[in-house]
Structures are given as structure tokens and as C-alpha cells.
Design a protein around this motif. Structure first.
Motif, PDB file in Angstrom:
ATOM      1  N   LYS A 153      42.703  60.259   1.161  1.00  0.00           N
ATOM      2  CA  LYS A 153      43.135  61.463   2.483  1.00  0.00           C
ATOM      3  C   LYS A 153      43.258  62.527   1.989  1.00  0.00           C
ATOM      4  O   LYS A 153      43.146  63.000   0.299  1.00  0.00           O
ATOM      5  N   PRO A 154      43.757  63.637   2.287  1.00  0.00           N
ATOM      6  CA  PRO A 154      43.248  63.494   4.437  1.00  0.00           C
ATOM      7  C   PRO A 154      41.534  64.272   4.762  1.00  0.00           C
ATOM      8  O   PRO A 154      41.720  64.356   4.001  1.00  0.00           O
ATOM      9  N   MET A 155      41.589  62.785   5.947  1.00  0.00           N
ATOM     10  CA  MET A 155      40.115  63.516   6.358  1.00  0.00           C
ATOM     11  C   MET A 155      40.448  64.454   7.717  1.00  0.00           C
ATOM     12  O   MET A 155      41.726  64.484   8.149  1.00  0.00           O
ATOM     13  N   GLU A 156      39.798  65.600   7.439  1.00  0.00           N
ATOM     14  CA  GLU A 156      39.792  67.116   8.265  1.00  0.00           C
ATOM     15  C   GLU A 156      39.912  66.133   9.994  1.00  0.00           C
ATOM     16  O   GLU A 156      41.485  66.715  10.759  1.00  0.00           O
ATOM     17  N   ASN A 157      38.979  65.526  10.734  1.00  0.00           N
ATOM     18  CA  ASN A 157      39.636  64.732  12.006  1.00  0.00           C
ATOM     19  C   ASN A 157      39.967  63.621  12.255  1.00  0.00           C
ATOM     20  O   ASN A 157      40.219  62.423  10.700  1.00  0.00           O
ATOM     21  N   GLY A 158      40.126  62.904  13.090  1.00  0.00           N
ATOM     22  CA  GLY A 158      40.799  61.368  13.853  1.00  0.00           C
ATOM     23  C   GLY A 158      39.893  61.118  13.992  1.00  0.00           C
ATOM     24  O   GLY A 158      38.817  60.563  14.554  1.00  0.00           O
ATOM     25  N   LEU A 159      39.608  59.213  12.665  1.00  0.00           N
ATOM     26  CA  LEU A 159      39.104  59.270  12.257  1.00  0.00           C
ATOM     27  C   LEU A 159      38.857  57.873  13.424  1.00  0.00           C
ATOM     28  O   LEU A 159      39.357  57.024  13.990  1.00  0.00           O
ATOM     29  N   LEU A 160      37.286  57.101  14.233  1.00  0.00           N
ATOM     30  CA  LEU A 160      37.461  56.237  14.939  1.00  0.00           C
ATOM     31  C   LEU A 160      36.431  54.664  14.410  1.00  0.00           C
ATOM     32  O   LEU A 160      36.676  53.735  15.359  1.00  0.00           O
TER      33      LEU A 160
ATOM     34  N   ASP B 163      42.780  62.110  -2.801  1.00  0.00           N
ATOM     35  CA  ASP B 163      42.508  63.688  -3.036  1.00  0.00           C
ATOM     36  C   ASP B 163      41.163  63.613  -2.332  1.00  0.00           C
ATOM     37  O   ASP B 163      39.892  63.452  -2.670  1.00  0.00           O
ATOM     38  N   SER B 164      40.076  63.479  -1.181  1.00  0.00           N
ATOM     39  CA  SER B 164      39.445  63.316  -0.326  1.00  0.00           C
ATOM     40  C   SER B 164      38.689  65.175  -0.447  1.00  0.00           C
ATOM     41  O   SER B 164      37.237  64.345  -0.106  1.00  0.00           O
ATOM     42  N   LYS B 165      38.765  65.846  -0.872  1.00  0.00           N
ATOM     43  CA  LYS B 165      38.528  67.270  -0.964  1.00  0.00           C
ATOM     44  C   LYS B 165      37.803  66.796  -2.961  1.00  0.00           C
ATOM     45  O   LYS B 165      36.573  67.048  -2.687  1.00  0.00           O
ATOM     46  N   THR B 166      37.680  65.704  -3.576  1.00  0.00           N
ATOM     47  CA  THR B 166      36.671  65.461  -4.731  1.00  0.00           C
ATOM     48  C   THR B 166      35.887  64.384  -4.060  1.00  0.00           C
ATOM     49  O   THR B 166      35.212  63.857  -5.107  1.00  0.00           O
ATOM     50  N   PHE B 167      35.637  64.187  -3.263  1.00  0.00           N
ATOM     51  CA  PHE B 167      34.779  62.851  -2.616  1.00  0.00           C
ATOM     52  C   PHE B 167      33.827  64.129  -2.070  1.00  0.00           C
ATOM     53  O   PHE B 167      33.709  64.717  -1.687  1.00  0.00           O
ATOM     54  N   ASN B 168      32.418  63.832  -2.279  1.00  0.00           N
ATOM     55  CA  ASN B 168      31.066  63.773  -1.854  1.00  0.00           C
ATOM     56  C   ASN B 168      30.932  63.582  -0.410  1.00  0.00           C
ATOM     57  O   ASN B 168      31.063  62.191   0.453  1.00  0.00           O
ATOM     58  N   VAL B 169      30.892  64.434   0.695  1.00  0.00           N
ATOM     59  CA  VAL B 169      31.371  64.216   2.348  1.00  0.00           C
ATOM     60  C   VAL B 169      30.488  65.109   3.108  1.00  0.00           C
ATOM     61  O   VAL B 169      30.741  66.386   2.570  1.00  0.00           O
ATOM     62  N   VAL B 170      29.676  64.478   3.381  1.00  0.00           N
ATOM     63  CA  VAL B 170      28.742  65.459   4.085  1.00  0.00           C
ATOM     64  C   VAL B 170      28.893  65.223   5.740  1.00  0.00           C
ATOM     65  O   VAL B 170      29.248  63.996   5.684  1.00  0.00           O
TER      66      VAL B 170
END
Length: 343
Positions: free
Chosen positions: A206-213, A265-272
Motif C-alpha cells: 500500500k497505498p494504491m492510487e485508486n480504489g481497487l475493485l 511500499d507500493s512505490k517500490t513495485f513495478n506497476v503499469v
């Protein structure tokens, strides 16, 4: 046997019965009131039909006929259907077969409960893991559970957000890491279910930028020690998160008894990510047969998107389809080679 004049009279009576039944059902769908004593239900329809034609009328044939006119008030019917006969390969026969195939009988059902699951909680997601022969479930208030093929839970992990009011919105299984992944409104949970009784193998991203559904796993057998996770959010974005066994340090954690959850921390992961819809992305699914992923939304313009996962980070055009009032669910049938959507 019935004589011809009597049989013709019987046909007239049966035709009137069918017309009256269809008229009543049409009125009910329009919300018009019908007197209870005049209403023709199945029992009354069967009794009247048997009175008209005699004992040769079989219950299952009458039931199939009654179901047919109940499901489709405009369906073409033949009197011979009441005896189980059809005229050649006519539409009546195919329609009858279709109506029969609409009914699925459940031979057995069993309610599964557990003390961990509190009242007023609901199951949000059920995922079958065929190669391990078990089922993963996630409840809205945060209980992740694995059931074996005997429908008895043999691993249970209760996870409650004490500092957070977020609900779990979906789950899936990571085949390479052999872990369970679940998502909440702002959090990704990775649970190593193999370490029973130890909470140290639950990782919170976490945190993720938007609400995950919604969430699903991208199944690629050539990616050993690495899993790709697709997620849809409430802003119409589809996210691709890559996780590896080294990143979580699963092997080093198994011998520890520390019950503290590990927050990453979510920023340390590779997210596209890429915005594919103008409304909520309510479901994502990777279709291995097509080597593509699908995403759907209640958005009427960009209702359903089908694209190669490798192009998620590009701005190239995607295959998208517009459906009035959007798409809430979809699936793919490899045998028929069709995608079915539900709105």
C-alpha cells in the motif's frame, strides 16, 4: 381412444386454456391484478389438461410445455407437444430442447460455516484452483479461506483491518509464488497460506492510487518465481503489478514466529497502468487461450476491452466494444471460441 369429433373439441378447449394462460401471464408482467381464484398456475394447468386429454398426458411433458409458454409468451406451440411429440425438425422441437436445457438440477448442496466468519459478512469472491484441487474465498470484511475438495476448510486465515475500514473486493491465486492475493480499496494483500498459524507471511502492499475493485492473476508458465497481477479500479484504470518471490523473501520468513504483518511500499513495485474506461473497471480476466486480457465497465462507450497484456503500458489503440449501459461480467469459452458478456 378418443373419437375424432371429441378430439377436435378437446383441441379447441386446450387452445383456449393456452390462450387464457398466456393472457394472464402477460397481464402479470404488466403489473395488472388477477383474481386468485381465476389465476392459472401449473397445478391448475396440469389438472385441466389431463381432464381435456385424459390419462395419456404425462406430467413431464405438461411441465415442459408450461415452462415454455411461461418463459416465452410469444413462443410457437403445437398441441402434440403436450404428448411429447414434435413435427420433424421444426422450430417447435428446437425450442422445446432449448427450454429443457435451461433447467439445471442441483443434486446436493451443503452450507459451510466457520467460527472466524462473523455475522453480516458476505463472500465477495470464489476462485477454483484446479491443479491443487482447492477453492479460495474472500469475505467482504477480510477473511481469506482455502477449502479442499471435501468442502472442509483446512487452512483459514482471518485478516481484519483494524486501522482501516476498507473491504476486500476480490481475490485470486498466484501459481508461481503459490500464494493468495486479495485487494481492498487501497491495499494489495499477498498471503503465503502454507505457513499455518504464523501471520508473518502476510504482506501488505500500500497505498494504491485508486480504489481497487477486482483482481486476477496472469497465468504464464514461463515466468518462474514471478507472477503478474491485473487489477481494475474505480477510475477506469487497469493496473499490472509484478511480484517476485525474492521481493517478498518467502523462504527466509518461513522459520520465523513473528506475528507482525509486513507492510511494503507500493512505490517500490513495478506497476503499469492505463485508463481504459470512463467508469468503474468492475472485472478483469486474463484469457490464456487468446494471450490477452479482458476488462469490462458500466461505461456505455468503452464497455469491454480486449488487448495484449504487453501493450498495457502503451497508448496504442485497443479492441473495445460499446454496449448500452455497460458490461458487468464476461467469460470466454475455448471450445466455442466465443466471449460472452452480461450487462
Amino acid at each position: 381412444p378418443l373419437e375424432v369429433p371429441d378430439f377436435k373439441n378437446a383441441l379447441k378447449q386446450f387452445k383456449k386454456l393456452v390462450e387464457k394462460t398466456v393472457t394472464q401471464k402477460t397481464k402479470k408482467r404488466l403489473g395488472l391484478y388477477i383474481e386468485d381464484e381465476d389465476e392459472i398456475d401449473y397445478d391448475k394447468f396440469y389438472t385441466t389438461t389431463q381432464t381435456i386429454f385424459g390419462s395419456e398426458v404425462k406430467d413431464h411433458n405438461v411441465k415442459a410445455f408450461f415452462r415454455k409458454i411461461s418463459n416465452n409468451l410469444d413462443a410457437r406451440t403445437e398441441w402434440c407437444e403436450i404428448f411429447g411429440y414434435f413435427i420433424g425438425e421444426s422450430d417447435a422441437m428446437s425450442s422445446q430442447l432449448k427450454e429443457e436445457n435451461m433447467v439445471f438440477l442441483v443434486s446436493e448442496k451443503q452450507q459451510i460455516t466457520h467460527a472466524v466468519v462473523k455475522r453480516q459478512d458476505v463472500i465477495k469472491c470464489i476462485v477454483k484452483v484446479p491443479h491443487l484441487d482447492f477453492t479460495v474465498t474472500s469475505s467482504q470484511k477480510g477473511v481469506l479461506t482455502i477449502f479442499n475438495n471435501q468442502r472442509k476448510s483446512f487452512f483459514i486465515y482471518p485478516f481484519y483491518f483494524h486501522q482501516d475500514t476498507a473491504w476486500i473486493t476480490g481475490c485470486d491465486f498466484l501459481p508461481q509464488l503459490k500464494c493468495v492475493v486479495a485487494v481492498t480499496e487501497r491495499t494489495v494483500i499477498v498471503w503465503d497460506y502454507k505457513s499455518k498459524g504464523s501471520q508473518n507471511n502476510c504482506f501488505i502492499i500500500k497505498p494504491m492510487e485508486n480504489g481497487l475493485l477486482c483482481v486476477c492473476t496472469v497465468t504464464m508458465s514461463d515466468h518462474l518465481g514471478k507472477d503478474n497481477i491485473l487489477m481494475g479500479d474505480d477510475k477506469g484504470y487497469v493496473h499490472l503489478l509484478t511480484v517476485t518471490s525474492d521481493r517478498f523473501g518467502l523462504k527466509q520468513c518461513k522459520g520465523k514466529k513473528d506475528s507482525q504483518l509486513q507492510v511494503l511500499d507500493s512505490k517500490t513495485f513495478n506497476v503499469v497502468k492505463r485508463k481504459l474506461h470512463d467508469d468503474w473497471a468492475v472485472k478483469v480476466k486474463y484469457i490464456s487461450d487468446l494471450n490477452c486480457f479482458g476488462s469490462c465497465s458500466s461505461d456505455s462507450i468503452h464497455s469491454f476491452v480486449l488487448d495484449d497484456i504487453k501493450r498495457l503500458g502503451d497508448n496504442l489503440p485497443v479492441k473495445e466494444f460499446s454496449v448500452p449501459r455497460g458490461v458487468n461480467a464476461f467469460t470466454y469459452c475455448g471450445k466455442a471460441k466465443v466471449i460472452v458478456t452480461g450487462g
